[in-house]
Design a protein around this motif. Structure first.
Motif, mmCIF file in Angstrom:
data_model
loop_
_atom_site.group_PDB
_atom_site.id
_atom_site.type_symbol
_atom_site.label_atom_id
_atom_site.label_comp_id
_atom_site.label_asym_id
_atom_site.label_seq_id
_atom_site.Cartn_x
_atom_site.Cartn_y
_atom_site.Cartn_z
ATOM 1 N N ILE A 32 0.841 -1.195 0.000
ATOM 2 C CA ILE A 32 0.000 0.000 0.000
ATOM 3 C C ILE A 32 0.878 1.247 0.000
ATOM 4 O O ILE A 32 2.017 1.235 0.500
ATOM 5 C CB ILE A 32 -0.959 0.056 1.210
ATOM 6 C CG1 ILE A 32 -0.178 0.168 2.538
ATOM 7 C CG2 ILE A 32 -1.865 -1.164 1.233
ATOM 8 C CD1 ILE A 32 -1.072 0.393 3.752
ATOM 9 N N TRP A 62 -4.697 5.620 2.459
ATOM 10 C CA TRP A 62 -3.770 4.736 1.761
ATOM 11 C C TRP A 62 -4.407 4.271 0.451
ATOM 12 O O TRP A 62 -5.613 4.343 0.268
ATOM 13 C CB TRP A 62 -3.392 3.533 2.635
ATOM 14 C CG TRP A 62 -4.533 2.950 3.434
ATOM 15 C CD1 TRP A 62 -4.959 3.340 4.666
ATOM 16 C CD2 TRP A 62 -5.403 1.879 3.055
ATOM 17 N NE1 TRP A 62 -6.043 2.597 5.076
ATOM 18 C CE2 TRP A 62 -6.333 1.680 4.108
ATOM 19 C CE3 TRP A 62 -5.501 1.061 1.927
ATOM 20 C CZ2 TRP A 62 -7.325 0.718 4.071
ATOM 21 C CZ3 TRP A 62 -6.491 0.085 1.883
ATOM 22 C CH2 TRP A 62 -7.383 -0.077 2.952
ATOM 23 N N HIS A 101 -4.409 1.245 -2.787
ATOM 24 C CA HIS A 101 -4.234 -0.162 -3.157
ATOM 25 C C HIS A 101 -4.673 -1.073 -2.000
ATOM 26 O O HIS A 101 -4.424 -0.764 -0.834
ATOM 27 C CB HIS A 101 -2.794 -0.485 -3.561
ATOM 28 C CG HIS A 101 -2.247 0.415 -4.624
ATOM 29 N ND1 HIS A 101 -2.889 0.641 -5.829
ATOM 30 C CD2 HIS A 101 -1.106 1.159 -4.666
ATOM 31 C CE1 HIS A 101 -2.171 1.476 -6.569
ATOM 32 N NE2 HIS A 101 -1.089 1.814 -5.882
ATOM 33 N N PRO A 117 -4.499 -3.827 0.715
ATOM 34 C CA PRO A 117 -3.361 -4.456 1.393
ATOM 35 C C PRO A 117 -3.407 -5.984 1.300
ATOM 36 O O PRO A 117 -4.486 -6.582 1.303
ATOM 37 C CB PRO A 117 -3.521 -3.985 2.842
ATOM 38 C CG PRO A 117 -4.981 -3.706 2.993
ATOM 39 C CD PRO A 117 -5.452 -3.219 1.667
#
Length: 313
Positions: free
Chosen positions: A58, A88, A90, A92
């Motif tokens: 991330i 954040w 993307h 995880p």
């Protein structure tokens, strides 16, 4: 001392991301907050962004510092610098093969963590505002209970009942009535009294004044109840470490109207004393809600206050 950075990562449901250490590593099988060692030449934020990318894939933006705590293991001492992460990019995943899990705050205690992570869990579970009540005039002080309810209606979730001038019997009566109000607002009530009184009235914990703290040799309540205390010096901070309190209030940070003759600690000394604590620390003394970011920047959990949090109308 080994400098380590860790991130408390939140999703949109308010859950916290934790990762399970691989079995072949030191303390393998335990859960932890993602992070790792700070490399030479890195800032804390740079190290956290790198670690979260390497471990979870991330791109994170640290939001604010949460807690700094030093912990000594038999083979090494670590300084954990923990930051809250709410932004954040993307999804995880365990890039190193580690298991990850989203946990609600109240279920973190169900997992096994390294001992050094316990103050982090406490900091996650505590709010940034801790209301201390003014003195009720009597156990039947209608104005007191009216203002208490109005104060809790503003969203406060942690309360210390302080009534030094009441007898034990009247204090218990006042505490039981306060507890009924707190339950309506899902507020946790701590009593500034003896541990025995805290147990007898069904409070969520006890707040030890500094005199009681210095006479206490071990943690007075089980871990499912809060043990908090008041500190004003390094000696009291260290005593609280020995007693294994959950959190403390450190004062006075600023000059106060109630004790104008007392020299304030100031932000530098507040930071220095907080660095010695193995638990979250609230700043008390002239604190207002707008001071919370400054408290965070100096290693604190948030503010404790009477005047600025009590709805007096």
């Amino acid at each position: 001392m080994i400098p380590v950075v860790a991130g408390v990562i939140y999703n949109s449901q308010g859950e916290v991301l934790i990762a399970r250490r691989p079995d072949h590593l030191d303390q393998g099988g335990l859960w932890e907050f993602p992070g790792g060692k700070i490399q030479a030449g890195e800032t804390v934020e740079q190290a956290l962004k790198r670690e979260l990318w390497e471990e979870l894939g991330i791109i994170a933006q640290p939001t604010r510092p949460l807690i700094r705590v030093t912990h000594s293991y038999p083979h090494q001492t670590v300084l954990l610098d923990v930051w809250q992460v709410e932004q954040w990019h993307h999804p995880p995943y365990g890039r190193e093969g580690q298991m990850i899990h989203w946990s609600t705050k109240d279920r973190l205690g169900d997992k096994n963590f390294p001992e050094a992570n316990q103050p982090i869990i406490t900091a996650i579970q505590l709010p940034s505002r801790y209301l201390i009540t003014p003195e009720p005039r009597s156990r039947k002080d209608k104005d007191f209970f009216y203002h208490l309810e109005a104060s809790l209606d503003s969203g406060l979730t942690l309360l210390q009942l302080r009534a030094k001038h009441l007898s034990d019997r009247d204090f218990c009566h006042c505490a039981e009535r306060s507890l009924t109000i707190c339950q309506h607002y899902s507020t946790q009530l701590l009593v500034n009294a003896t541990p025995e009184i805290a147990l007898s009235v069904g409070a969520a914990g006890v707040h030890l004044n500094s005199t009681r703290l210095m006479k206490t040799s071990e943690r007075p309540l089980p871990k499912n109840l809060w043990v908090a205390t008041s500190c004003h010096s390094f000696t009291e901070i260290e005593q609280a470490n020995q007693v294994k309190v959950d959190f403390a209030v450190l004062s006075p940070v600023k000059t106060t109207a109630s004790h104008p003759e007392t020299d304030p600690l100031g932000w530098l000394q507040f930071f220095q004393l907080t660095e010695s604590a193995k638990y979250p620390v609230f700043a008390l003394g002239g604190m207002k809600t707008q001071d919370i970011p400054c408290v965070w920047a100096h290693g604190g959990q948030g503010i404790a206050a009477i005047r600025s949090l009590w709805k007096s109308f």
